[in-house]
Design a protein around this motif. Structure first.
Motif: not given
Length: 347
Positions: A242-246, A280-281, A294-302, A310-316
């Motif tokens: 797994x990879x989690x990129x912020x 909001x995910x 790859x799953x992506x979520x977009x946030x704009x705080x306030x 936020x992006x997640x993927x299986x690195x392999x």
């Protein structure tokens, strides 16, 4: 049937290729090379492949790779560039999962990988293996330098914001705070990835500079059509996959009225392997485990001037072997998702 060879079949990306290709109806695995394990049935080393893969490891000389339609290199850096010219001359397509054909500047390659590039004449021809960006070029390519695992997540996360020279975000203050499981370090004996070292621990590494940094900046600059600068900090987490990129991006004044959720949804609506989550995910790495998604979520705080992607993927898989199969499908005119329709594993 596409006749496939795999050079370097004993590592994690090699066995992941074998797992995916075993269920691919359009290919036949002709050869899997390993000098050390030559003669050993692949399924003896990887029992998960029993009943799925019936070939044995062979030396590159015995494998007759020139009779293949395509050869994947799941090897350390430097191997593919030594063998690619001869294979290409024989009409074999080459897909390299290492870094030999990622960077266009041979001086940059030498700086970050501590070796001189041995076939710089092929660098201009090599197509960067990120299908969501270079799909059309990949279709007609004979040599692919696959995107790295971290660079895949970061480039997908910023693609809708930069593509076509968009002026939505500041391009010199981008930050990618990324975390990877220990399989990203490869299948080798190394103190830092021992269970007693990596378990119950969390640490940054490569803060002064990481070899994926020039690849990320090169890719983002190509996407944007102008120089882009990003600070990249990787971390090692106590998980296998797994990879989690912020990713943090400052919004320009001219981008403040943009509906960023809509922008991402529209850009990736036709991309089978990119999933934009509802507003909001927060995606989890376990939601993509074993899959090419790859799953992506977009946030704009306030509703402020900072975007958090936020992006997640299986690195392999999406970060390596899965998207290599995705690229192979494109090169041979097969459905892009063939062999990759795998539901993520849970738990």
């Amino acid at each position: 049937m596409i006749k496939v060879g795999i050079v370097g079949g004993t590592g994690y990306t090699g066995v992941e290729l074998l797992r995916l290709l075993a269920g691919h109806k359009g290919v036949k695995v002709h050869a899997v090379t390993s000098r050390k394990e030559a003669g050993m049935p692949v399924a003896d080393m990887f029992p998960s492949l029993r009943g799925w893969v019936d070939v044995a490891f062979s030396t590159p000389e015995e494998a007759d790779l020139k009779s293949c339609d395509v050869v994947f290199f799941a090897t350390p850096h430097g191997v593919a560039m030594a063998q690619a010219p001869e294979l290409l001359a024989a009409g074999v397509k080459v897909i390299d999962l290492a870094a030999d054909f990622r960077l266009k500047d041979p001086a940059e390659f030498q700086k970050w990988y501590a070796m001189e590039h041995s076939c710089t004449d092929l660098l201009a021809e090599a197509v960067y293996g990120l299908a969501e960006v270079n799909r059309e070029q990949i279709k007609s390519a004979r040599l692919i330098g696959m995107a790295g695992c971290y660079p895949t997540s970061v480039q997908l996360g910023l693609l809708p914001l930069l593509e076509g020279g968009k002026q939505l975000i500041e391009t010199n203050t981008l930050i990618a705070d990324c975390k990877s499981g220990v399989s990203g370090a490869g299948r080798k004996a190394e103190v830092g990835t021992l269970f007693s070292e990596a378990g119950d621990n969390f640490k940054a590494y490569g803060v002064k500079g990481h070899r994926h940094s020039p690849e990320i900046n090169q890719g983002l600059s190509a996407i944007h059509g102008a120089p882009v600068s990003l600070t990249f900090v990787p971390h090692l987490t106590p998980m296998i996959r797994g990879i989690h990129s912020t990713i943090y991006a400052r919004i320009k004044p001219e981008g403040r009225d943009t509906d960023f959720q809509k922008l991402f949804e529209e850009r990736f609506v036709d991309e089978r392997f990119v999933d934009v989550l509802p507003a909001g995910s927060c995606p989890e790495t376990r939601s993509v485990r074993g899959s090419n998604i790859a799953r992506i979520a977009v946030h704009r705080p306030g509703n402020g001037d900072l975007l958090v992607i936020l992006v997640v993927e299986d690195n392999l898989v999406k970060g390596a072997s899965g998207q290599a199969v995705q690229v192979m499908n494109l090169m041979f005119g097969l459905p892009e998702s063939q062999g990759l329709e795998v539901v993520p594993l849970l738990p």
